[in-house]
Design a protein around this motif. Sequence first.
Motif, PDB file in Angstrom:
ATOM      1  N   ARG A  82       4.087  -1.943 -21.936  1.00  0.00           N
ATOM      2  CA  ARG A  82       4.963  -2.076 -20.766  1.00  0.00           C
ATOM      3  C   ARG A  82       5.507  -0.854 -20.129  1.00  0.00           C
ATOM      4  NH1 ARG A  82       8.447  -7.317 -23.316  1.00  0.00           N
ATOM      5  NH2 ARG A  82       6.806  -8.513 -23.959  1.00  0.00           N
ATOM      6  N   LEU A  83       5.850  -0.747 -18.658  1.00  0.00           N
ATOM      7  CA  LEU A  83       6.067   0.188 -18.180  1.00  0.00           C
ATOM      8  C   LEU A  83       7.102   0.090 -16.872  1.00  0.00           C
ATOM      9  CD1 LEU A  83       5.984   3.408 -18.051  1.00  0.00           C
ATOM     10  CD2 LEU A  83       4.043   3.272 -16.490  1.00  0.00           C
ATOM     11  N   VAL A  84       8.096   0.398 -16.699  1.00  0.00           N
ATOM     12  CA  VAL A  84       8.989   0.304 -15.512  1.00  0.00           C
ATOM     13  C   VAL A  84       8.622   1.747 -14.814  1.00  0.00           C
ATOM     14  CG1 VAL A  84      11.375   0.063 -14.713  1.00  0.00           C
ATOM     15  CG2 VAL A  84      10.810  -1.206 -16.724  1.00  0.00           C
ATOM     16  N   LEU A  85       8.112   1.188 -13.519  1.00  0.00           N
ATOM     17  CA  LEU A  85       7.585   2.303 -12.690  1.00  0.00           C
ATOM     18  C   LEU A  85       8.571   2.289 -11.339  1.00  0.00           C
ATOM     19  CD1 LEU A  85       5.532   4.380 -12.436  1.00  0.00           C
ATOM     20  CD2 LEU A  85       4.082   2.601 -11.225  1.00  0.00           C
ATOM     21  N   PRO A  86       9.833   2.938 -11.342  1.00  0.00           N
ATOM     22  CA  PRO A  86      10.680   3.120 -10.315  1.00  0.00           C
ATOM     23  C   PRO A  86       9.968   3.630  -9.018  1.00  0.00           C
ATOM     24  CG  PRO A  86      11.808   3.891 -12.243  1.00  0.00           C
ATOM     25  CD  PRO A  86      10.071   3.844 -12.528  1.00  0.00           C
ATOM     26  N   SER A  87      10.429   2.918  -7.930  1.00  0.00           N
ATOM     27  CA  SER A  87       9.808   3.580  -6.313  1.00  0.00           C
ATOM     28  C   SER A  87      10.571   3.161  -5.409  1.00  0.00           C
ATOM     29  CB  SER A  87       8.399   3.292  -6.344  1.00  0.00           C
ATOM     30  OG  SER A  87       8.004   3.452  -4.908  1.00  0.00           O
ATOM     31  N   PRO A  88      11.415   3.785  -4.562  1.00  0.00           N
ATOM     32  CA  PRO A  88      12.161   3.259  -3.313  1.00  0.00           C
ATOM     33  C   PRO A  88      11.359   2.712  -2.248  1.00  0.00           C
ATOM     34  CG  PRO A  88      12.175   5.686  -3.405  1.00  0.00           C
ATOM     35  CD  PRO A  88      11.433   5.159  -4.770  1.00  0.00           C
ATOM     36  N   ASN A  89      10.018   2.862  -2.341  1.00  0.00           N
ATOM     37  CA  ASN A  89       9.044   2.553  -1.409  1.00  0.00           C
ATOM     38  C   ASN A  89       8.142   1.291  -1.692  1.00  0.00           C
ATOM     39  OD1 ASN A  89      10.045   4.484   0.434  1.00  0.00           O
ATOM     40  ND2 ASN A  89       8.461   6.048  -0.526  1.00  0.00           N
ATOM     41  N   GLY A  90       7.348   1.679  -2.676  1.00  0.00           N
ATOM     42  CA  GLY A  90       6.324   0.812  -3.019  1.00  0.00           C
ATOM     43  C   GLY A  90       6.948  -0.692  -3.716  1.00  0.00           C
TER      44      GLY A  90
ATOM     45  N   VAL B 113       0.675  -1.307   0.108  1.00  0.00           N
ATOM     46  CA  VAL B 113       0.168   0.086  -0.176  1.00  0.00           C
ATOM     47  C   VAL B 113       0.780   1.330  -0.223  1.00  0.00           C
ATOM     48  CG1 VAL B 113      -1.781   1.338   1.180  1.00  0.00           C
ATOM     49  CG2 VAL B 113      -1.826  -1.328   1.461  1.00  0.00           C
ATOM     50  N   ASP B 114       0.919   2.004  -0.968  1.00  0.00           N
ATOM     51  CA  ASP B 114       1.679   3.174  -1.446  1.00  0.00           C
ATOM     52  C   ASP B 114       0.874   4.127  -1.879  1.00  0.00           C
ATOM     53  OD1 ASP B 114       3.472   5.134  -1.443  1.00  0.00           O
ATOM     54  OD2 ASP B 114       5.141   3.891  -2.559  1.00  0.00           O
ATOM     55  N   VAL B 115      -0.007   4.989  -1.283  1.00  0.00           N
ATOM     56  CA  VAL B 115      -1.254   5.694  -1.923  1.00  0.00           C
ATOM     57  C   VAL B 115      -0.496   6.824  -2.381  1.00  0.00           C
ATOM     58  CG1 VAL B 115      -3.178   7.075  -1.259  1.00  0.00           C
ATOM     59  CG2 VAL B 115      -2.704   4.906   0.016  1.00  0.00           C
ATOM     60  N   LEU B 116       0.440   7.471  -2.213  1.00  0.00           N
ATOM     61  CA  LEU B 116       1.044   8.800  -2.908  1.00  0.00           C
ATOM     62  C   LEU B 116       2.516   8.485  -3.089  1.00  0.00           C
ATOM     63  CD1 LEU B 116      -0.635  11.567  -0.711  1.00  0.00           C
ATOM     64  CD2 LEU B 116      -1.399  10.814  -2.813  1.00  0.00           C
ATOM     65  N   SER B 117       2.700   7.634  -4.153  1.00  0.00           N
ATOM     66  CA  SER B 117       1.625   7.377  -5.278  1.00  0.00           C
ATOM     67  C   SER B 117       1.889   6.161  -6.164  1.00  0.00           C
ATOM     68  CB  SER B 117       1.833   8.586  -6.358  1.00  0.00           C
ATOM     69  OG  SER B 117       1.396   9.635  -5.836  1.00  0.00           O
ATOM     70  N   PHE B 118       2.836   5.201  -5.459  1.00  0.00           N
ATOM     71  CA  PHE B 118       3.160   3.933  -6.590  1.00  0.00           C
ATOM     72  C   PHE B 118       1.956   2.948  -6.714  1.00  0.00           C
ATOM     73  CE2 PHE B 118       4.444  -0.436  -6.616  1.00  0.00           C
ATOM     74  CZ  PHE B 118       5.100  -0.610  -7.728  1.00  0.00           C
ATOM     75  N   THR B 119       1.191   2.677  -5.431  1.00  0.00           N
ATOM     76  CA  THR B 119       0.217   1.497  -5.918  1.00  0.00           C
ATOM     77  C   THR B 119      -1.220   2.210  -6.547  1.00  0.00           C
ATOM     78  OG1 THR B 119      -0.656   1.627  -3.514  1.00  0.00           O
ATOM     79  CG2 THR B 119       1.002  -0.293  -4.151  1.00  0.00           C
ATOM     80  N   THR B 120      -1.285   3.617  -6.245  1.00  0.00           N
ATOM     81  CA  THR B 120      -2.299   4.150  -7.000  1.00  0.00           C
ATOM     82  C   THR B 120      -1.873   4.261  -8.454  1.00  0.00           C
ATOM     83  OG1 THR B 120      -2.973   5.442  -5.219  1.00  0.00           O
ATOM     84  CG2 THR B 120      -3.450   6.501  -7.182  1.00  0.00           C
ATOM     85  N   SER B 121      -0.637   4.638  -8.813  1.00  0.00           N
ATOM     86  CA  SER B 121      -0.360   4.665 -10.185  1.00  0.00           C
ATOM     87  C   SER B 121      -0.548   3.342 -11.048  1.00  0.00           C
ATOM     88  CB  SER B 121       1.148   5.408 -10.292  1.00  0.00           C
ATOM     89  OG  SER B 121       1.221   6.537  -9.842  1.00  0.00           O
ATOM     90  N   VAL B 122       0.143   2.349 -10.168  1.00  0.00           N
ATOM     91  CA  VAL B 122      -0.176   0.945 -10.928  1.00  0.00           C
ATOM     92  C   VAL B 122      -1.580   0.527 -11.145  1.00  0.00           C
ATOM     93  CG1 VAL B 122       0.044  -1.717 -10.110  1.00  0.00           C
ATOM     94  CG2 VAL B 122       1.761   0.133  -9.486  1.00  0.00           C
ATOM     95  N   THR B 123      -2.717   1.291 -10.206  1.00  0.00           N
ATOM     96  CA  THR B 123      -3.800   0.832 -10.590  1.00  0.00           C
ATOM     97  C   THR B 123      -4.360   1.706 -11.959  1.00  0.00           C
ATOM     98  OG1 THR B 123      -5.012   2.467  -9.173  1.00  0.00           O
ATOM     99  CG2 THR B 123      -4.549   0.205  -8.129  1.00  0.00           C
ATOM    100  N   VAL B 124      -3.975   2.821 -11.892  1.00  0.00           N
ATOM    101  CA  VAL B 124      -4.221   3.709 -13.268  1.00  0.00           C
ATOM    102  C   VAL B 124      -3.530   2.945 -14.396  1.00  0.00           C
ATOM    103  CG1 VAL B 124      -3.895   5.924 -14.042  1.00  0.00           C
ATOM    104  CG2 VAL B 124      -4.499   5.849 -11.890  1.00  0.00           C
ATOM    105  N   ALA B 125      -2.362   2.519 -14.278  1.00  0.00           N
ATOM    106  CA  ALA B 125      -1.706   2.032 -15.648  1.00  0.00           C
ATOM    107  C   ALA B 125      -2.394   0.645 -15.919  1.00  0.00           C
ATOM    108  CB  ALA B 125      -0.335   1.760 -15.374  1.00  0.00           C
ATOM    109  N   VAL B 126      -2.651  -0.352 -14.967  1.00  0.00           N
ATOM    110  CA  VAL B 126      -3.156  -1.613 -15.400  1.00  0.00           C
ATOM    111  C   VAL B 126      -4.500  -1.542 -15.809  1.00  0.00           C
ATOM    112  CG1 VAL B 126      -1.573  -2.865 -13.641  1.00  0.00           C
ATOM    113  CG2 VAL B 126      -3.830  -1.983 -12.926  1.00  0.00           C
ATOM    114  N   GLU B 127      -5.420  -0.446 -15.429  1.00  0.00           N
ATOM    115  CA  GLU B 127      -6.869  -0.288 -15.905  1.00  0.00           C
ATOM    116  C   GLU B 127      -6.538  -0.187 -17.397  1.00  0.00           C
ATOM    117  OE1 GLU B 127      -8.816   1.750 -12.163  1.00  0.00           O
ATOM    118  OE2 GLU B 127      -7.808   3.058 -13.776  1.00  0.00           O
ATOM    119  N   ARG B 128      -5.510   0.513 -17.866  1.00  0.00           N
ATOM    120  CA  ARG B 128      -5.238   0.936 -19.507  1.00  0.00           C
ATOM    121  C   ARG B 128      -4.924  -0.460 -20.070  1.00  0.00           C
ATOM    122  NH1 ARG B 128      -2.109   6.148 -20.251  1.00  0.00           N
ATOM    123  NH2 ARG B 128      -3.332   6.155 -22.389  1.00  0.00           N
ATOM    124  N   GLY B 129      -4.509  -1.485 -19.277  1.00  0.00           N
ATOM    125  CA  GLY B 129      -3.958  -2.611 -19.983  1.00  0.00           C
ATOM    126  C   GLY B 129      -2.441  -2.637 -20.049  1.00  0.00           C
TER     127      GLY B 129
END
Length: 256
Positions: free
Chosen positions: A102-110, A34-50
């Motif tokens: 395909r997207l690489v999403l770097p995040s030191p937390n999530g 759970v990384d609301v601001l913003s890794f896991t929120t960004s993941v949901t937005v991206a995967v919704e688009r396929g």
Amino acid sequence: MTDWFLQQGHGVRFEWGPVGARELAGDVACLVVVDVLSFTTSVTVAVERGTHVYPYAWRDATARAFADAREAELAVGRREMTPEAPWSLSPAALRRAPFASRLVLPSPNGSAIAAAAGGTTVIAGCLRNATAVGRRLAAQGYGTEDRPVGVVAAGERWPDGSLRPALEDLLGAGAIIAELRAQGAGPLSPEASAARAAFMGTPDVADTVADCASGRELTRGGFPDDVVIATELDASTAVPVLTDGTFTAVPEAGRR
């Protein structure tokens, strides 16, 4: 260190950060990041688009090599976006950016938490998909003493690198735990119960996140839309599951 920290005997557990994730990973059947601001929120937005999202723990030169090896686009820092590199950790920017398969999403937390999980099943959760995540986990038999779930709030980092517990992640984790409990999962560890109580006792989650330290940081930094998207409670039914190193969406339990 003994096993006192594992919250054993409880079907739903709660911890903080990459270290907490690493310690729980070997003793639970599933980890929810759970990384609301913003890794896991960004993941949901991206995967919704396929999009298939590859988490990566470092935002440095190795991230480019990692993306190139997978023929993926690389997300950059919010302030580093260009017309040639329009993808970033900003959920609002991801909505506007061209589609990337395909997207690489770097995040030191999530991303670091996802990497710490080893072979454990990993799911990306946030306020946007809390109910969908809780329902899917319960439908698949997770959240029991035999198949425990560890819900891990990512938190942020102080300048010295130490963990800063973040209110938005506590609330996101609490929302998922509340749905797990509503679906009959449990028993909850005291830590998980406290996270659930924090969420259920917050009358206006969106306003609270917007006014907390992390929300103010983003808004004052020029990214208020990211906070708005992150607080779209239960707007998404996508459940991103990490499979072979990439998050892809599976539908909420009961949906096709």
